[in-house]
Write an enzyme that holds these catalytic residues in place. Structure first.
Site, PDB file in Angstrom:
ATOM      1  N   LYS A  24       0.837  -1.201   0.000  1.00  0.00           N
ATOM      2  CA  LYS A  24       0.000   0.000   0.000  1.00  0.00           C
ATOM      3  C   LYS A  24       0.874   1.254   0.000  1.00  0.00           C
ATOM      4  O   LYS A  24       0.632   2.193  -0.761  1.00  0.00           O
ATOM      5  CB  LYS A  24      -0.934   0.003   1.217  1.00  0.00           C
ATOM      6  N   GLN A  30      -4.430  -1.291   9.482  1.00  0.00           N
ATOM      7  CA  GLN A  30      -4.465  -2.660   8.952  1.00  0.00           C
ATOM      8  C   GLN A  30      -5.129  -3.605   9.953  1.00  0.00           C
ATOM      9  O   GLN A  30      -4.821  -3.592  11.146  1.00  0.00           O
ATOM     10  CB  GLN A  30      -3.033  -3.122   8.630  1.00  0.00           C
ATOM     11  N   ASP A  45     -10.776   3.235   4.189  1.00  0.00           N
ATOM     12  CA  ASP A  45     -11.222   1.840   4.198  1.00  0.00           C
ATOM     13  C   ASP A  45     -12.747   1.737   4.196  1.00  0.00           C
ATOM     14  O   ASP A  45     -13.294   0.657   3.986  1.00  0.00           O
ATOM     15  CB  ASP A  45     -10.711   1.152   5.475  1.00  0.00           C
TER      16      ASP A  45
HETATM   17  N1  GUN Z   1      -7.207  -6.648   6.302  1.00  0.00           N
HETATM   18  C1  GUN Z   1      -7.696  -7.415   5.301  1.00  0.00           C
HETATM   19  N2  GUN Z   1      -8.303  -6.653   4.378  1.00  0.00           N
HETATM   20  C2  GUN Z   1      -8.206  -5.383   4.811  1.00  0.00           C
HETATM   21  C3  GUN Z   1      -8.642  -4.135   4.268  1.00  0.00           C
HETATM   22  O1  GUN Z   1      -9.263  -4.035   3.201  1.00  0.00           O
HETATM   23  N3  GUN Z   1      -8.338  -3.045   5.008  1.00  0.00           N
HETATM   24  C4  GUN Z   1      -7.664  -3.124   6.191  1.00  0.00           C
HETATM   25  N4  GUN Z   1      -7.437  -2.010   6.849  1.00  0.00           N
HETATM   26  N5  GUN Z   1      -7.242  -4.253   6.711  1.00  0.00           N
HETATM   27  C5  GUN Z   1      -7.519  -5.380   6.007  1.00  0.00           C
END
Ligand code: GUN
Length: 300
Positions: A55, A99, A122
């Site tokens: 990311k 995350q 998100d």
């Molecule tokens: N963990 C698994 N998928 C995601 C996501 O789309 N966003 C975040 N923040 N954590 C995740």
């Protein structure tokens, strides 16, 4: 039966990233605002480390500022909340990504609620969950929408055009994927059914689907004979399975080799939905930076 056409998420994600990159350059040139993404990783889960690294790398590639926060797994919830409060106030930060999963005993809901809804790239803040849950058919998505579901709906729209009137079956009811996917498909005028681990006859339900989205986290659960011939199948699963010789392989929630002879369109794993998640995160971050500049959400 002809082979399914593969839905090339890798190529679509590359094109989306390129369009976002152009949007970033235009925004920075016209307003001086450089979109900024802050990522927070608590603990050292190896898969999460890989995701977060990609990311921040992609953000930098697209001309965004990237602020990476790595905290030990023993971090107190109060310390994490303090960091989020600081990032909420920081004008250089337009998107905050925490995350998941978070290590215990941190209460995930408390953390997600602390993020400014206008920096919630998100789409997990209750305000944004509620916006998606109450959206009218066809209304604009002018708020952040969870990245994986957004990626699924972009791939479906690109592959099928109008989704109106189709029966969409979503397998999985998680707040991260299943529920928001179902809301996006309702907005696109599908007839939507959600199946899950307690559904009586999942196979029979799947056979009624013109569009089948599977996000249940069970390797190759959906067999070829669960699929209606010609259906569009989106496999959100990413499962690492042992091969018995010490090696492992990534498989989806759909038995790919069986499904490819029945489905009309099918996402591979890897290379289907996976690459869309990061590209949509960049899309959301650009949109929030545009909001800060007083500009409307823009299709890219
Ligand atoms: N963990 C698994 N998928 C995601 C996501 O789309 N966003 C975040 N923040 N954590 C995740």
């Amino acid at each position: 039966m002809a082979e399914a056409a593969l839905i090339d998420g890798k190529a679509f994600a590359a094109s989306l990233r390129e369009r976002v990159g152009t949007g970033v350059a235009e925004l920075t040139a016209s307003t001086g605002i450089r979109p900024g993404l802050a990522t927070i990783l608590v603990g050292d889960d190896p898969a999460s480390q890989v995701y977060v690294r990609s990311k921040s790398r992609v953000a930098a590639e697209l001309g965004m500022a990237s602020f990476d926060h790595r905290l030990p797994g023993t971090t107190a919830e109060s310390a994490l909340l303090q960091l989020i409060t600081r990032l909420n106030k920081d004008p250089a930060v337009h998107g905050i990504l925490v995350q998941l999963p978070l290590p215990k005993p941190i209460v995930t809901a408390d953390i997600l609620r602390a993020v400014d809804p206008d920096k919630d790239v998100d789409g997990f803040h209750p305000m944004n969950v509620g916006r998606l849950g109450s959206i009218a058919s066809g209304a604009p998505l002018d708020f952040p929408v969870p990245c994986t579901p957004l990626g699924c709906s972009m791939l479906l729209a690109d592959t099928l055009g109008s989704l109106s009137g189709r029966h969409a079956v979503v397998i999985g009811r998680s707040t991260l994927v299943g529920r928001p996917v179902a809301q996006l498909l309702l907005r696109a005028d599908c007839t939507v059914t959600i199946g899950h681990s307690r559904t009586r006859d999942l196979a029979a339900l799947c056979r009624t689907a013109d569009i089948l989205v599977v996000a249940i986290g069970k390797p190759e659960l959906v067999r070829g004979d669960w699929i209606k011939p010609g259906a569009a199948v989106i496999d959100v699963g990413i499962n690492r399975v042992a091969l018995g010789d010490g090696k492992t392989r990534l498989v989806g929630d759909v038995a790919f080799e069986e499904a490819r002879h029945i489905a009309g369109h099918l996402t591979p794993v890897p290379g289907g939905v996976g690459p869309m998640t990061v590209a949509c995160l960049m899309y959301n971050t650009l949109q929030e930076a545009r909001r800060r500049a007083g500009l409307p959400f823009a299709a890219v």
